[in-house]
Design an enzyme around this catalytic site. Structure first.
Site, PDB file in Angstrom:
ATOM      1  N   CYS A  54       3.259   1.054  12.250  1.00 32.05           N
ATOM      2  CA  CYS A  54       4.256   2.409  12.442  1.00 32.05           C
ATOM      3  C   CYS A  54       5.008   2.137  13.029  1.00 32.05           C
ATOM      4  O   CYS A  54       4.681   0.698  14.252  1.00 32.05           O
ATOM      5  CB  CYS A  54       3.036   2.998  13.639  1.00 32.05           C
ATOM      6  SG  CYS A  54       3.753   4.496  14.436  1.00 32.05           S
ATOM      7  N   ASP A  61      -0.715  -0.255   9.595  1.00 33.59           N
ATOM      8  CA  ASP A  61      -1.257   0.447   8.857  1.00 33.59           C
ATOM      9  C   ASP A  61      -1.736   0.336   7.513  1.00 33.59           C
ATOM     10  O   ASP A  61      -0.927  -0.857   7.007  1.00 33.59           O
ATOM     11  CB  ASP A  61      -0.364   1.921   8.923  1.00 33.59           C
ATOM     12  CG  ASP A  61      -0.223   2.019   9.952  1.00 33.59           C
ATOM     13  OD1 ASP A  61      -1.171   3.079  10.194  1.00 33.59           O
ATOM     14  OD2 ASP A  61       0.947   2.256   9.925  1.00 33.59           O
TER      15      ASP A  61
END
Length: 163
Positions: A54, A61
């Site tokens: 992120c 992620d």
């Protein structure tokens, strides 16, 4: 069997000294000649271990990527693709940006007739994000295919359980 001349642009496959890049690097990508350029056919990669960061929080992620394309003259080499996707490990970008960057890099590498990239990210904060992007060669039937596939790509969404 392919000759050494046909595979001269492929340097990573079979190389025992594989170097893993931890920062985004499109230069890792390699391509080879399509031996069936007179035929339309899909090549699909299922990549269940994609990781990026992120850009705001730095949290990881995780996603499964689906990359499908109709090759023209060049095709992406799978080990190079794996190492390229690994290079996103410390790359901070939003999900949607990562999918478009990957698609754009593959377009530059191969100039495919058609390509689509779909990321199915695991939920963070109770929401999963599944960006889909596609592209077709301008002025061809593949350009028309873009609109059709975009409008129909997720008519039957999967049942979300615990992704």
């Amino acid at each position: 069997m392919r000759t050494k001349e046909e595979m001269q642009d492929v340097t990573l496959l079979g190389n025992q000294g594989t170097k893993y890049e931890f920062s985004y690097n499109p230069g890792i990508l390699e391509a080879f000649d399509n031996r069936h350029p007179g035929r339309d056919y899909f090549v699909k990669f299922n990549c269940p271990e994609f990781t990026s960061l992120c850009p705001i929080t730095g949290q990881p992620d995780f996603a499964t990527l689906y990359i499908s394309y109709i090759p023209d003259r060049r095709m992406v080499e799978s080990k190079a693709l794996k190492l390229y996707l690994f290079s996103f490990r410390n790359h901070g970008d939003f999900h949607e940006d990562c999918m478009n960057i990957i698609m754009n890099d593959l377009i530059r590498l191969m100039e495919p007739r058609y390509i689509e990239v779909w990321g199915k990210f695991t939920p963070r904060g109770g929401i999963s994000i599944d960006p889909y992007c596609n592209w077709g060669q301008p002025g061809t039937k593949y350009e028309r295919m873009v609109e059709y596939r975009l409008m129909n790509h997720d008519l039957y969404p999967e049942t979300i359980d615990n992704r």
